[in-house]
Design a protein around this motif. Structure first.
Motif, PDB file in Angstrom:
ATOM      1  N   PHE A   9       0.882  -1.285  -0.014  1.00 32.79           N
ATOM      2  CA  PHE A   9      -0.175  -0.159   0.169  1.00 32.79           C
ATOM      3  C   PHE A   9       0.914   1.213   0.079  1.00 32.79           C
ATOM      4  O   PHE A   9       1.856   1.199   0.469  1.00 32.79           O
ATOM      5  N   TYR A  10       0.350   2.089  -0.748  1.00 36.91           N
ATOM      6  CA  TYR A  10       0.984   3.576  -0.452  1.00 36.91           C
ATOM      7  C   TYR A  10      -0.185   4.502  -0.366  1.00 36.91           C
ATOM      8  O   TYR A  10      -1.370   4.399  -0.974  1.00 36.91           O
ATOM      9  N   ASN A  11       0.075   5.670   0.172  1.00 35.13           N
ATOM     10  CA  ASN A  11      -0.904   6.737   0.253  1.00 35.13           C
ATOM     11  C   ASN A  11      -0.517   8.244   0.454  1.00 35.13           C
ATOM     12  O   ASN A  11       0.764   8.231   0.602  1.00 35.13           O
ATOM     13  N   SER A  12      -1.181   9.172   0.330  1.00 36.66           N
ATOM     14  CA  SER A  12      -0.917  10.466   0.541  1.00 36.66           C
ATOM     15  C   SER A  12      -0.868  11.242   1.722  1.00 36.66           C
ATOM     16  O   SER A  12      -0.604  12.368   1.984  1.00 36.66           O
ATOM     17  N   LYS A  13      -1.437  10.226   2.753  1.00 37.07           N
ATOM     18  CA  LYS A  13      -1.833  10.917   4.219  1.00 37.07           C
ATOM     19  C   LYS A  13      -0.778  10.678   5.124  1.00 37.07           C
ATOM     20  O   LYS A  13      -0.585  11.697   5.888  1.00 37.07           O
ATOM     21  N   LYS A  14      -0.579   9.477   5.420  1.00 38.92           N
ATOM     22  CA  LYS A  14       0.373   9.284   6.685  1.00 38.92           C
ATOM     23  C   LYS A  14       1.001   7.797   6.585  1.00 38.92           C
ATOM     24  O   LYS A  14       0.788   7.163   5.544  1.00 38.92           O
ATOM     25  N   PRO A  15       2.287   7.861   7.337  1.00 39.75           N
ATOM     26  CA  PRO A  15       2.984   6.282   7.427  1.00 39.75           C
ATOM     27  C   PRO A  15       2.312   5.479   7.702  1.00 39.75           C
ATOM     28  O   PRO A  15       1.371   5.551   8.814  1.00 39.75           O
ATOM     29  N   ASP A  45      -3.306   1.478  11.445  1.00 40.23           N
ATOM     30  CA  ASP A  45      -3.005   2.970  10.582  1.00 40.23           C
ATOM     31  C   ASP A  45      -4.161   2.602   9.390  1.00 40.23           C
ATOM     32  O   ASP A  45      -4.393   3.950   8.609  1.00 40.23           O
ATOM     33  N   LEU A  46      -4.409   1.553   8.556  1.00 47.22           N
ATOM     34  CA  LEU A  46      -5.152   1.518   7.624  1.00 47.22           C
ATOM     35  C   LEU A  46      -6.753   1.900   7.743  1.00 47.22           C
ATOM     36  O   LEU A  46      -7.515   2.212   6.714  1.00 47.22           O
ATOM     37  N   GLN A  47      -7.305   1.816   8.728  1.00 51.95           N
ATOM     38  CA  GLN A  47      -8.600   1.536   9.088  1.00 51.95           C
ATOM     39  C   GLN A  47      -9.291   2.951   8.382  1.00 51.95           C
ATOM     40  O   GLN A  47      -8.772   4.249   8.646  1.00 51.95           O
ATOM     41  N   GLY A  48     -10.244   2.852   7.619  1.00 57.32           N
ATOM     42  CA  GLY A  48     -11.125   3.970   7.238  1.00 57.32           C
ATOM     43  C   GLY A  48     -10.375   4.588   5.979  1.00 57.32           C
ATOM     44  O   GLY A  48     -11.111   5.401   5.490  1.00 57.32           O
ATOM     45  N   MET A  49      -9.251   4.356   5.362  1.00 54.19           N
ATOM     46  CA  MET A  49      -8.697   4.708   4.563  1.00 54.19           C
ATOM     47  C   MET A  49      -9.099   4.081   3.063  1.00 54.19           C
ATOM     48  O   MET A  49      -9.627   3.190   3.072  1.00 54.19           O
ATOM     49  N   LYS A  50      -9.015   4.807   2.139  1.00 55.39           N
ATOM     50  CA  LYS A  50      -9.730   4.443   0.854  1.00 55.39           C
ATOM     51  C   LYS A  50      -8.334   4.330  -0.398  1.00 55.39           C
ATOM     52  O   LYS A  50      -8.015   5.191  -0.626  1.00 55.39           O
ATOM     53  N   PHE A  51      -8.512   2.921  -0.813  1.00 52.73           N
ATOM     54  CA  PHE A  51      -7.330   2.466  -1.613  1.00 52.73           C
ATOM     55  C   PHE A  51      -7.897   2.088  -3.184  1.00 52.73           C
ATOM     56  O   PHE A  51      -8.985   1.288  -2.954  1.00 52.73           O
ATOM     57  N   ARG A  52      -7.361   2.638  -3.934  1.00 53.65           N
ATOM     58  CA  ARG A  52      -7.750   1.952  -5.366  1.00 53.65           C
ATOM     59  C   ARG A  52      -7.182   0.569  -5.278  1.00 53.65           C
ATOM     60  O   ARG A  52      -6.112   0.291  -4.955  1.00 53.65           O
ATOM     61  N   GLU A 109       4.888  10.691  -6.912  1.00 51.91           N
ATOM     62  CA  GLU A 109       4.756  12.126  -6.752  1.00 51.91           C
ATOM     63  C   GLU A 109       3.570  12.581  -5.775  1.00 51.91           C
ATOM     64  O   GLU A 109       3.606  13.634  -5.258  1.00 51.91           O
ATOM     65  N   VAL A 110       2.516  11.899  -5.816  1.00 51.84           N
ATOM     66  CA  VAL A 110       1.278  12.211  -5.129  1.00 51.84           C
ATOM     67  C   VAL A 110       1.073  11.434  -3.988  1.00 51.84           C
ATOM     68  O   VAL A 110       0.259  11.730  -3.099  1.00 51.84           O
ATOM     69  N   ALA A 111       1.735  10.349  -3.557  1.00 51.34           N
ATOM     70  CA  ALA A 111       1.584   9.477  -2.375  1.00 51.34           C
ATOM     71  C   ALA A 111       2.966   9.145  -2.094  1.00 51.34           C
ATOM     72  O   ALA A 111       3.588   8.204  -2.376  1.00 51.34           O
ATOM     73  N   LYS A 112       3.229   9.818  -0.715  1.00 48.47           N
ATOM     74  CA  LYS A 112       4.580   9.568  -0.535  1.00 48.47           C
ATOM     75  C   LYS A 112       4.910   8.580   0.483  1.00 48.47           C
ATOM     76  O   LYS A 112       6.049   8.329   0.839  1.00 48.47           O
ATOM     77  N   TYR A 113       3.861   7.982   1.108  1.00 42.76           N
ATOM     78  CA  TYR A 113       4.133   7.065   2.069  1.00 42.76           C
ATOM     79  C   TYR A 113       4.062   5.616   1.592  1.00 42.76           C
ATOM     80  O   TYR A 113       2.750   5.304   1.189  1.00 42.76           O
ATOM     81  N   TYR A 114       4.921   4.929   1.494  1.00 38.42           N
ATOM     82  CA  TYR A 114       4.912   3.517   0.910  1.00 38.42           C
ATOM     83  C   TYR A 114       5.160   2.546   2.227  1.00 38.42           C
ATOM     84  O   TYR A 114       6.110   2.674   2.975  1.00 38.42           O
ATOM     85  N   SER A 115       4.217   1.565   2.538  1.00 39.41           N
ATOM     86  CA  SER A 115       4.373   0.543   3.667  1.00 39.41           C
ATOM     87  C   SER A 115       4.642  -0.787   3.118  1.00 39.41           C
ATOM     88  O   SER A 115       3.656  -1.370   2.176  1.00 39.41           O
ATOM     89  N   GLU A 118      13.021   6.743  -3.140  1.00 34.33           N
ATOM     90  CA  GLU A 118      13.519   7.200  -1.892  1.00 34.33           C
ATOM     91  C   GLU A 118      14.413   8.398  -2.012  1.00 34.33           C
ATOM     92  O   GLU A 118      14.258   9.399  -1.358  1.00 34.33           O
ATOM     93  N   ALA A 119      15.052   8.679  -3.201  1.00 37.88           N
ATOM     94  CA  ALA A 119      15.698   9.813  -3.522  1.00 37.88           C
ATOM     95  C   ALA A 119      14.850  11.081  -3.784  1.00 37.88           C
ATOM     96  O   ALA A 119      14.948  12.042  -3.369  1.00 37.88           O
ATOM     97  N   SER A 120      13.701  10.688  -4.150  1.00 41.08           N
ATOM     98  CA  SER A 120      12.598  11.751  -4.486  1.00 41.08           C
ATOM     99  C   SER A 120      11.686  12.006  -3.153  1.00 41.08           C
ATOM    100  O   SER A 120      10.654  12.748  -3.482  1.00 41.08           O
ATOM    101  N   GLY A 121      12.098  11.305  -2.031  1.00 35.40           N
ATOM    102  CA  GLY A 121      11.456  11.985  -0.877  1.00 35.40           C
ATOM    103  C   GLY A 121       9.913  10.820  -0.488  1.00 35.40           C
ATOM    104  O   GLY A 121       9.438  11.248   0.664  1.00 35.40           O
ATOM    105  N   SER A 122       9.999   9.695  -1.069  1.00 31.82           N
ATOM    106  CA  SER A 122       9.165   8.741  -0.326  1.00 31.82           C
ATOM    107  C   SER A 122       9.719   8.376   0.848  1.00 31.82           C
ATOM    108  O   SER A 122      10.830   7.922   1.039  1.00 31.82           O
ATOM    109  N   THR A 123       8.931   8.004   1.814  1.00 36.83           N
ATOM    110  CA  THR A 123       8.985   7.377   3.176  1.00 36.83           C
ATOM    111  C   THR A 123       8.572   6.024   2.955  1.00 36.83           C
ATOM    112  O   THR A 123       7.503   5.729   2.744  1.00 36.83           O
ATOM    113  N   ILE A 124       9.302   5.047   3.515  1.00 38.07           N
ATOM    114  CA  ILE A 124       8.858   3.573   3.326  1.00 38.07           C
ATOM    115  C   ILE A 124       9.019   3.041   4.876  1.00 38.07           C
ATOM    116  O   ILE A 124      10.040   3.262   5.587  1.00 38.07           O
TER     117      ILE A 124
END
Ligand code: GTR
Length: 322
Positions: free
Chosen positions: A147-153, A159-166, A218-224, A280-286
């Protein structure tokens, strides 16, 4: 006429002769040029062209030029598109055997998936395509999806509760996301970027190469790195077109497709490393959540989707493959 002119004329006639004898086949892929699946199909095309002395030429239409996957799946069945490289996901509603390798956490690792899909079990699943108007030629590696998202790590399932994923258009993936306490929105791959950007969805799930090359990073910086799915890619041919090939040419196509698998693995491994480094270089948090609670939460998905004894047996054999 001089001897030279005569020779040139003969050569020109031969070229016209061989050009008119060439059949051009169109192959679809959603990914951009240079992506491992695109390059593997091009390699297949080279082998086919060489081995049929140019009687067949494969043109790869990358970047979804022939349409989004769900549509191309229909088009390859009717012979509008000759060849197609897609995920197994879009086949789930049609071919029961494709649901098993699409189950969350069915494979222990990418190596486990390669061993199963590039062996006798994989061949059995490829054969299951034929009654649906499609010849399954080979499975490629699609790596592990997270999963990756634009909101939070995401550090845990909580942490996934209630989030919306394609997700891809398959009920298994919808049920998988619900079982984790989030909401799933099936939509075509080509709409994910704007879906995240406009906030219609919080994120999506995919492997590093897709996350990178489709610019979702670019639009979803948090990758778990929960690696909930290892869905194989499949390379297929329309049966309508296949039936026009001689048995010798069918063999050439089959062998070339199998030979392109190892090429794809090699390109894939390099691309995963490259894409991970780029995001990672462009700022994604894993983040790396503990996978066990995710695995445990999948029981209802298996209970709902693996009811047929044939599929149950397939699950058991995959799990028993060392
Ligand atoms: C990619 C896969 C594509 C497509 C895409 C998606 O990993 O290679 O074939 O299925 O995911 O999520 O739609």
């Amino acid at each position: 006429m001089t001897r030279l002119a005569a020779t040139a004329m003969v050569a020109a006639t031969m070229m016209i002769g061989s050009a008119s004898a060439q059949t051009v086949l169109r192959s679809s892929d959603t990914h951009p040029d240079g992506y491992p699946t695109v390059e593997a199909v091009k390699y297949f095309g080279q082998l086919v062209e060489e081995r049929t002395q140019g009687r067949y030429k494969i043109e790869v239409y990358h970047s979804a030029q022939l349409g989004q996957e769900a549509d191309t799946v229909e088009q390859v069945r009717t012979g509008v598109i000759d060849l197609n490289r897609v995920s197994l996901g879009p086949w789930n509603g049609l071919i029961p055997e494709t649901t098993v390798p699409s189950l969350p956490y069915i494979f222990r690792s990418v190596d486990h998936a390669r061993k199963v899909m590039n062996g006798p079990i994989g061949d059995e699943i490829l054969a299951a395509f034929e009654p649906y108007g499609v010849i399954g030629l080979a499975f490629y590696d699609g790596g592990a999806r997270s999963f990756y998202n634009s909101k939070k790590p995401i550090n845990s399932m909580a942490d996934l509760q209630g989030m919306k994923f394609r997700v891809m258009q398959s009920d298994i993936f919808v049920d998988m996301v619900s079982a984790l306490g989030a909401a799933a929105t099936p939509m075509p791959y080509g709409e994910v970027y704007s879906g995240i950007e406009t906030g219609v969805i919080d994120g999506a799930e995919n492997n590093f190469p897709s996350y990178d090359t489709a610019k979702h990073a670019e639009v979803a910086k948090y990758y778990s790195l929960d690696e909930h799915l290892i869905v194989p890619e499949v390379f297929v041919m329309s049966k309508v077109v296949w039936d026009t090939l001689s048995p010798e040419d069918q063999e050439i196509f089959r062998v070339a497709a199998k030979e392109s698998v190892l090429k794809q693995y090699e390109l894939w491994d390099a691309q995963v490393e490259k894409s991970r480094a780029l995001v990672e270089a462009s700022g994604s948090t894993i983040t790396t959540p503990d996978k066990q609670p995710f695995i445990d939460a999948m029981k209802p998905v298996y209970d709902k989707h693996v009811t047929d004894p044939k599929l149950r047996d397939l699950v058991a054999r995959i799990q028993a493959t060392e």
